[in-house]
Structures are given as C-alpha cells and as structure tokens.
Design a protein around this motif. Structure first.
Motif, short mmCIF file in Angstrom:
data_model
loop_
_atom_site.label_atom_id
_atom_site.label_comp_id
_atom_site.label_asym_id
_atom_site.label_seq_id
_atom_site.Cartn_x
_atom_site.Cartn_y
_atom_site.Cartn_z
N TYR A 156 8.16 -6.72 0.07
CA TYR A 156 7.42 -6.19 -1.07
C TYR A 156 7.65 -4.69 -1.14
CZ TYR A 156 3.95 -6.00 -4.76
OH TYR A 156 3.33 -5.82 -5.98
N TYR A 157 7.21 -4.09 -2.24
CA TYR A 157 7.42 -2.67 -2.52
C TYR A 157 6.07 -2.10 -2.93
CZ TYR A 157 10.20 1.32 -4.36
OH TYR A 157 10.77 2.56 -4.60
N LEU A 158 5.47 -1.31 -2.05
CA LEU A 158 4.13 -0.78 -2.28
C LEU A 158 4.25 0.71 -2.59
CD1 LEU A 158 1.26 -1.92 -2.20
CD2 LEU A 158 1.12 -1.24 0.20
N VAL A 159 3.81 1.10 -3.79
CA VAL A 159 3.99 2.47 -4.26
C VAL A 159 2.82 3.35 -3.80
CG1 VAL A 159 4.23 3.94 -6.30
CG2 VAL A 159 5.30 1.68 -6.26
N LYS A 160 3.13 4.49 -3.18
CA LYS A 160 2.11 5.45 -2.78
C LYS A 160 1.58 6.19 -4.01
CE LYS A 160 4.28 6.61 1.70
NZ LYS A 160 4.92 7.69 2.46
N PRO A 161 0.30 6.58 -4.00
CA PRO A 161 -0.69 6.28 -2.96
C PRO A 161 -1.26 4.88 -3.15
CG PRO A 161 -1.69 7.60 -4.68
CD PRO A 161 -0.23 7.45 -5.06
N PHE A 162 -1.68 4.27 -2.06
CA PHE A 162 -2.28 2.95 -2.14
C PHE A 162 -3.45 2.89 -1.16
CE2 PHE A 162 1.43 2.89 0.66
CZ PHE A 162 0.87 2.52 1.87
N THR A 163 -4.30 1.90 -1.34
CA THR A 163 -5.49 1.76 -0.50
C THR A 163 -5.19 0.90 0.72
OG1 THR A 163 -6.24 -0.23 -1.64
CG2 THR A 163 -6.94 1.90 -2.56
N PHE A 164 -6.09 0.96 1.69
CA PHE A 164 -5.98 0.07 2.85
C PHE A 164 -6.03 -1.38 2.42
CE2 PHE A 164 -8.37 -2.60 5.87
CZ PHE A 164 -7.43 -2.67 6.89
N VAL A 165 -6.86 -1.69 1.43
CA VAL A 165 -6.97 -3.07 0.94
C VAL A 165 -5.62 -3.55 0.43
CG1 VAL A 165 -8.01 -4.55 -0.81
CG2 VAL A 165 -9.44 -2.93 0.45
N ALA A 166 -4.91 -2.70 -0.31
CA ALA A 166 -3.60 -3.10 -0.85
C ALA A 166 -2.62 -3.36 0.29
CB ALA A 166 -3.07 -2.01 -1.77
N LEU A 167 -2.61 -2.51 1.30
CA LEU A 167 -1.72 -2.72 2.45
C LEU A 167 -2.10 -3.98 3.20
CD1 LEU A 167 0.53 -1.79 4.35
CD2 LEU A 167 -1.18 -0.39 5.55
N ARG A 198 9.52 5.80 -7.34
CA ARG A 198 9.10 4.96 -8.46
C ARG A 198 10.25 4.55 -9.38
NH1 ARG A 198 3.39 5.63 -9.63
NH2 ARG A 198 2.42 6.88 -7.99
N ASP A 199 11.47 5.06 -9.12
CA ASP A 199 12.58 4.74 -10.02
C ASP A 199 12.97 3.27 -9.86
OD1 ASP A 199 15.35 4.87 -8.11
OD2 ASP A 199 13.60 5.97 -7.38
N ILE A 200 13.33 2.67 -10.97
CA ILE A 200 13.59 1.23 -10.98
C ILE A 200 14.82 0.87 -10.16
CG2 ILE A 200 15.04 1.15 -13.05
CD1 ILE A 200 12.18 -1.27 -12.07
N ASP A 201 15.78 1.79 -10.02
CA ASP A 201 16.96 1.51 -9.20
C ASP A 201 16.57 1.29 -7.74
OD1 ASP A 201 18.71 1.59 -11.31
OD2 ASP A 201 19.34 3.67 -10.97
N SER A 202 15.61 2.09 -7.25
CA SER A 202 15.15 1.92 -5.88
C SER A 202 14.48 0.57 -5.69
CB SER A 202 14.18 3.04 -5.49
OG SER A 202 14.82 4.28 -5.44
N VAL A 203 13.65 0.19 -6.67
CA VAL A 203 12.96 -1.10 -6.60
C VAL A 203 13.99 -2.23 -6.60
CG1 VAL A 203 11.34 -2.64 -7.75
CG2 VAL A 203 10.92 -0.17 -7.74
N ARG A 204 14.97 -2.13 -7.50
CA ARG A 204 15.98 -3.19 -7.61
C ARG A 204 16.81 -3.30 -6.33
NH1 ARG A 204 20.30 -3.92 -12.60
NH2 ARG A 204 21.29 -5.81 -11.81
N THR A 205 17.21 -2.15 -5.77
CA THR A 205 18.00 -2.18 -4.54
C THR A 205 17.19 -2.75 -3.39
OG1 THR A 205 19.25 -0.25 -5.28
CG2 THR A 205 19.35 -0.78 -2.94
N ALA A 206 15.92 -2.38 -3.31
CA ALA A 206 15.05 -2.92 -2.26
C ALA A 206 14.97 -4.43 -2.36
CB ALA A 206 13.66 -2.30 -2.37
N MET A 207 14.85 -4.95 -3.57
CA MET A 207 14.80 -6.40 -3.76
C MET A 207 16.12 -7.05 -3.35
SD MET A 207 12.82 -6.52 -7.45
CE MET A 207 12.82 -8.31 -7.55
N MET A 255 10.79 5.29 1.88
CA MET A 255 12.11 5.47 1.29
C MET A 255 12.70 6.82 1.66
SD MET A 255 14.32 3.96 -0.76
CE MET A 255 13.48 2.92 -1.97
N TYR A 256 11.86 7.88 1.66
CA TYR A 256 12.34 9.24 1.85
C TYR A 256 12.26 9.65 3.32
CZ TYR A 256 11.77 9.46 -3.22
OH TYR A 256 11.84 9.22 -4.58
N LEU A 257 13.43 9.78 3.95
CA LEU A 257 13.52 10.25 5.33
C LEU A 257 14.42 11.48 5.34
CD1 LEU A 257 14.04 6.78 7.06
CD2 LEU A 257 11.90 8.07 6.86
N PRO A 258 14.29 12.37 6.32
CA PRO A 258 15.03 13.64 6.26
C PRO A 258 16.54 13.50 6.42
CG PRO A 258 13.80 13.44 8.32
CD PRO A 258 13.34 12.33 7.43
#
Length: 225
Positions: A101-112, A86-95, A55-58
């Motif tokens: 899908y929306y995978l929140v950092k940090p996450f494991t290789f298994v989750a990815l 993690r804000d719900i507006d970002s999740v809603r806009t992404a949907m 989500m965050y790019l320069p």
C-alpha cells in the motif's frame, strides 16, 4: 511475529513509526535505517518481512532501494510506502514494484494500524493456504487491494462482529458458523447471528454448498469488491 524494518531519513519520524509498530499485536521492529545504504545492510542482516519505507532518502529513493535488494540476490521483503511523495508517477511505480500500500504523510496512527492489520490478515491467509485455487487467489488480491475500504468499514462495527469478519477473511476457504464459533470462543447461534449481520451489511457473501445428504450448508466468504 511479523518483523518490520523502518526506513526514514528523519530520525524522529523513524522512531515514532517504530513505536507505532510496537503497539500493534503481531508486529515487532527489527531496526531503523535512515539512508538507503544503511537499509540495504539491515535488510541483509535482519531479514525483515516488511519494510515501512519512506520514498525520500539522502542517497537514493525508497523504490531504488527495493530494486537494489532485488538485484542483490537477497530475499525482497514486502514493503509499505509511508511518504510525502504525492506525484502519480511515484504511486504507479510503487504499485508496479509490488507495494502492499501507499500511505501519504501526514497520517494518523489509526491509518497506519489499519494498513498493518490488513497486511497481517493477508499474510495469515497466505500461510494457511496450501495451494492457490481461483478462490484463494481472488481473496488474496482482494485483501491486498482494498484494506482501506475494509478497515474504514470495520471501525463502525462492534468488536465481536469485527472479529467475526476478520476470522472469515483469514480463512483459506469458505467457512461455516460452527468453525467461526470455535475460533471465536462462542456458541454456534451467536456466530451465526453475527455472520448473518455481516451478510446484511454486504461485507460477507453466503456460499451455499451441498453435502452428502443433499442439504445446503451455509458457508461464508468475504464480499468480493
């Protein structure tokens, strides 16, 4: 082979994601971008199937990147958000923009891996469906909307049973034990035993159809959420 463009402002994180993608069968990385502008150029030059998108790019956000690709006339790749936002507006806009899908950092290789395998199954189902009747539409939305629950469940299955579940999920229509056995490379009774077990676990539904003889044929579909 599913072509993935990794987009993350952190060079080390982007490279780690690219290495993770390379470990998963059926996927290849076509590039790494660290700014929105660089990602736009790589989308045009590499034509990826999927963006692994921070989500965050320069220069602008990952979601703004999706919007800019859409208005540019380029084919818009599917995208999977991998972000600390993690804000719900970002999740809603992404949907709303169609994120797989929306995978929140940090996450494991298994989750990815679970998310990418879910995406691969979704793509295979689309490719094998010549037209979208309601059954196909329901199955596609189910695959897109519930990969975490399904993946978490399959971790508890033994490998052959998990493979049988994957075969049924990828089938464009209700599938029988003989067809599953052929794909699995096993006998029909073996396939039938695993199918019955998945019905008992409430991961598959039994779909009875009646052939020309009037006798019911046992066919299987993924359990609807």
């Amino acid at each position: 082979m599913i072509r993935v463009l990794v987009v993350d402002d952190d060079y080390h994180v982007a490279h780690a994601h690219a290495l993770s993608v390379a470990r998963i069968p059926g996927f290849t990385t076509v590039g790494e971008a660290h700014t929105g502008a660089e990602a736009l150029e790589l989308v045009a030059s590499t034509a990826p199937d999927l963006l692994l998108l921070d989500m965050y790019l320069p220069d602008f956000s990952g979601l703004e990147l999706v919007r800019q690709v859409a208005v540019s006339g380029e084919r818009v790749p599917d995208f999977l958000l991998v972000t600390a936002a993690r804000d719900i507006d970002s999740v809603r806009t992404a949907m709303q923009l169609g994120a797989f899908y929306y995978l929140v950092k940090p996450f494991t290789f298994v989750a990815l891996r679970e998310q990418l395998e879910g995406y691969r199954t979704w793509v295979e189902r689309i490719d094998r469906s010549p037209e979208a009747d309601q059954h196909v539409v329901d199955a596609l939305y189910s695959l897109r909307g519930a990969p975490p629950r399904r993946a978490a469940t399959t971790r508890s299955l033994q490998p052959t049973m998990a493979r049988v579940l994957e075969i049924v999920a990828a089938a464009p229509a209700p599938i029988g034990a003989a067809e599953v056995a052929e794909i699995l490379g096993a006998s029909r009774p073996t396939a039938q035993r695993y199918l019955a077990g998945l019905v008992t676990k409430q991961l598959l539904d039994l779909d009875l159809t009646y052939g020309s003889t009037g006798r019911p044929e046992h066919r299987y579909v993924p359990r609807r959420a």
